[in-house]
Design a protein around this motif. Structure first.
Motif, PDB file in Angstrom:
ATOM      1  N   ALA A 187      57.047  37.415  23.820  1.00 57.43           N
ATOM      2  CA  ALA A 187      55.691  37.916  24.021  1.00 57.43           C
ATOM      3  C   ALA A 187      55.562  39.366  23.562  1.00 57.43           C
ATOM      4  O   ALA A 187      54.553  39.740  22.959  1.00 57.43           O
ATOM      5  N   ILE A 188      56.565  40.172  23.806  1.00 62.84           N
ATOM      6  CA  ILE A 188      56.537  41.573  23.370  1.00 62.84           C
ATOM      7  C   ILE A 188      56.497  41.655  21.852  1.00 62.84           C
ATOM      8  O   ILE A 188      55.700  42.401  21.269  1.00 62.84           O
ATOM      9  N   ILE A 189      57.325  40.873  21.189  1.00 60.52           N
ATOM     10  CA  ILE A 189      57.359  40.871  19.723  1.00 60.52           C
ATOM     11  C   ILE A 189      56.019  40.406  19.163  1.00 60.52           C
ATOM     12  O   ILE A 189      55.465  41.022  18.256  1.00 60.52           O
ATOM     13  N   TRP A 190      55.472  39.311  19.696  1.00 63.70           N
ATOM     14  CA  TRP A 190      54.184  38.801  19.237  1.00 63.70           C
ATOM     15  C   TRP A 190      53.104  39.861  19.439  1.00 63.70           C
ATOM     16  O   TRP A 190      52.289  40.096  18.554  1.00 63.70           O
ATOM     17  N   ASN A 191      53.087  40.486  20.593  1.00 62.62           N
ATOM     18  CA  ASN A 191      52.052  41.469  20.891  1.00 62.62           C
ATOM     19  C   ASN A 191      52.102  42.644  19.918  1.00 62.62           C
ATOM     20  O   ASN A 191      51.073  43.098  19.417  1.00 62.62           O
ATOM     21  N   GLU A 192      53.285  43.132  19.620  1.00 62.53           N
ATOM     22  CA  GLU A 192      53.421  44.239  18.666  1.00 62.53           C
ATOM     23  C   GLU A 192      52.906  43.828  17.287  1.00 62.53           C
ATOM     24  O   GLU A 192      52.196  44.584  16.623  1.00 62.53           O
ATOM     25  N   GLU A 193      53.258  42.623  16.858  1.00 65.22           N
ATOM     26  CA  GLU A 193      52.835  42.139  15.541  1.00 65.22           C
ATOM     27  C   GLU A 193      51.325  41.905  15.515  1.00 65.22           C
ATOM     28  O   GLU A 193      50.659  42.237  14.535  1.00 65.22           O
ATOM     29  N   ILE A 194      50.778  41.354  16.582  1.00 65.47           N
ATOM     30  CA  ILE A 194      49.338  41.118  16.661  1.00 65.47           C
ATOM     31  C   ILE A 194      48.580  42.441  16.544  1.00 65.47           C
ATOM     32  O   ILE A 194      47.622  42.555  15.780  1.00 65.47           O
ATOM     33  N   LEU A 195      49.010  43.441  17.272  1.00 66.03           N
ATOM     34  CA  LEU A 195      48.332  44.738  17.213  1.00 66.03           C
ATOM     35  C   LEU A 195      48.429  45.353  15.824  1.00 66.03           C
ATOM     36  O   LEU A 195      47.452  45.916  15.311  1.00 66.03           O
ATOM     37  N   ASP A 196      49.594  45.240  15.201  1.00 69.72           N
ATOM     38  CA  ASP A 196      49.778  45.796  13.865  1.00 69.72           C
ATOM     39  C   ASP A 196      48.884  45.090  12.845  1.00 69.72           C
ATOM     40  O   ASP A 196      48.181  45.738  12.072  1.00 69.72           O
ATOM     41  N   ILE A 197      48.889  43.775  12.869  1.00 68.02           N
ATOM     42  CA  ILE A 197      48.093  43.014  11.901  1.00 68.02           C
ATOM     43  C   ILE A 197      46.601  43.176  12.165  1.00 68.02           C
ATOM     44  O   ILE A 197      45.818  43.339  11.223  1.00 68.02           O
ATOM     45  N   SER A 198      46.196  43.139  13.418  1.00 63.63           N
ATOM     46  CA  SER A 198      44.774  43.242  13.754  1.00 63.63           C
ATOM     47  C   SER A 198      44.156  44.522  13.209  1.00 63.63           C
ATOM     48  O   SER A 198      43.002  44.533  12.800  1.00 63.63           O
ATOM     49  N   SER A 199      44.931  45.571  13.183  1.00 63.51           N
ATOM     50  CA  SER A 199      44.396  46.841  12.693  1.00 63.51           C
ATOM     51  C   SER A 199      44.250  46.860  11.172  1.00 63.51           C
ATOM     52  O   SER A 199      43.556  47.704  10.627  1.00 63.51           O
ATOM     53  N   LYS A 200      44.866  45.894  10.481  1.00 63.63           N
ATOM     54  CA  LYS A 200      44.849  45.885   9.015  1.00 63.63           C
ATOM     55  C   LYS A 200      43.920  44.832   8.412  1.00 63.63           C
ATOM     56  O   LYS A 200      43.606  44.900   7.233  1.00 63.63           O
ATOM     57  N   ILE A 201      43.494  43.856   9.194  1.00 63.84           N
ATOM     58  CA  ILE A 201      42.703  42.747   8.674  1.00 63.84           C
ATOM     59  C   ILE A 201      41.257  43.187   8.482  1.00 63.84           C
ATOM     60  O   ILE A 201      40.658  43.789   9.363  1.00 63.84           O
ATOM     61  N   LYS A 202      40.701  42.828   7.342  1.00 67.39           N
ATOM     62  CA  LYS A 202      39.302  43.111   7.062  1.00 67.39           C
ATOM     63  C   LYS A 202      38.501  41.837   7.258  1.00 67.39           C
ATOM     64  O   LYS A 202      39.014  40.732   7.140  1.00 67.39           O
ATOM     65  N   GLU A 203      37.226  41.980   7.526  1.00 68.14           N
ATOM     66  CA  GLU A 203      36.397  40.835   7.895  1.00 68.14           C
ATOM     67  C   GLU A 203      36.310  39.780   6.796  1.00 68.14           C
ATOM     68  O   GLU A 203      36.384  38.589   7.075  1.00 68.14           O
ATOM     69  N   ASN A 204      36.160  40.146   5.562  1.00 66.96           N
ATOM     70  CA  ASN A 204      35.898  39.171   4.511  1.00 66.96           C
ATOM     71  C   ASN A 204      37.073  38.968   3.568  1.00 66.96           C
ATOM     72  O   ASN A 204      36.908  38.863   2.366  1.00 66.96           O
TER      73      ASN A 204
END
Length: 88
Positions: free
Chosen positions: A56-73
């Motif tokens: 869960a810790i690993i997933w959470n770190e990766e989710i936060l990292d990716i979420s900050s980089k994803i653009k809407e379109n």
């Protein structure tokens, strides 16, 4: 396949899954940014609650990292480029 190669491919597959989830959620029609955030938070919380604590810790770190980089379109090629550019 060596253990190092396996870990590299495993990380790429993991990142692909997360990017796909975020990108597809962003394409749901008629949702506001706040609603998209709620959908993603609920989905990620469900995933995290089903994992052992270390995972869960690993997933959470990766989710936060990716979420900050994803653009809407982003399109498929944008997502695949991010996966190909993955270091490590």
């Amino acid at each position: 396949m060596t253990e190092e190669e396996f870990k590299h491919l495993q990380k790429r597959a993991f990142r692909y899954a997360l990017i796909s989830i975020i990108a597809m959620t962003n394409k749901i029609p008629d949702l506001t940014d706040d609603q998209i955030e709620v959908v993603l938070n609920n989905m990620f919380n469900t995933v995290l609650n089903s994992l052992k604590p270390d995972a869960a810790i690993i997933w959470n770190e990766e989710i936060l990292d990716i979420s900050s980089k994803i653009k809407e379109n982003q399109n498929f090629e944008d997502i695949m480029r991010q996966i190909r550019d993955l270091k490590g």
